[in-house]
Motif scaffolding. Sequence first.
Motif, short mmCIF file in Angstrom:
data_model
loop_
_atom_site.label_atom_id
_atom_site.label_comp_id
_atom_site.label_asym_id
_atom_site.label_seq_id
_atom_site.Cartn_x
_atom_site.Cartn_y
_atom_site.Cartn_z
N GLN A 41 0.83 -1.20 0.00
CA GLN A 41 0.00 0.00 0.00
C GLN A 41 0.86 1.26 0.00
O GLN A 41 0.58 2.22 -0.72
N ARG A 96 2.39 1.57 -3.45
CA ARG A 96 1.43 2.07 -4.44
C ARG A 96 1.28 3.59 -4.33
O ARG A 96 1.25 4.30 -5.35
N ASP A 100 -2.88 -8.18 -6.99
CA ASP A 100 -4.23 -8.06 -6.42
C ASP A 100 -5.28 -8.74 -7.28
O ASP A 100 -6.48 -8.67 -6.99
#
Length: 253
Positions: free
Chosen positions: A144, A147, A180
């Motif tokens: 996360q 990203r 993902d």
Amino acid sequence: MSGSGTTEEDDPLRTAVWRLRSRGCWTDAAALLAPTADRPPVAVERAALLIERCLYAECGWAEAEDALRAAEAVAREDEDRGAAACERGYLAYAATLHGVRDRADEARSALGRAAALLSPSSPGRPLLDFRRGLLAQYLADTPQAARAAYRRAHAGATARGDALLLSFTWRHLAALALGDGELAEARHGFAESLRLREELGYLVGTAPALAALADAEPEPEATRLRTEARRLFHLLGGVPTWLAGHLAPRPAA
């Protein structure tokens, strides 16, 4: 090191450096910059070329360290110090990633120092954001955070027209999407990365882009892409070294 390839307006030296770099001839490209390496931006660029060689070819660590120390020694302004610190962090990251030596703490410290030295509007900020994303993804295993950093880098590269950096941000954002299970998003990002590298003539980075896209494509397209990647890999003498295992022929299902 980022960049946008060359244009007709570029001087012959810039064109020669880019062409050598894009074909994996980092030592030769760095040699062209040596006569003017007393200038801080040139010194940083020369160090960056040799650090990229370390990442792609897993050799030349001592030469890269020497060039980086020289760049740090001639830096006078915060912009130059920040750029050198960004390269220091990248070299430490590469050494850690390839198992040469664990320098993860040094990488984080150097990139943190770069963030303190480079203003939010600095031309080097998108590259710094991208490299902080690499640390988050590959050393800290925090996708996360990676990203978010890649998206900042992507926005900055878009604003600056930095096509080469965009090819990297597209690819790494796509890799996270693939992880993902977002196959369409991953395929789009990998395709954009490949397109940019082909347009720029960034030959040494094209095989990894082909292999990455292959991971998101169905057969027989995946095999075609890996075959082309393997051809380029051998054409360039087996760089990037870390791509060899990924390009090994796969058994039929």
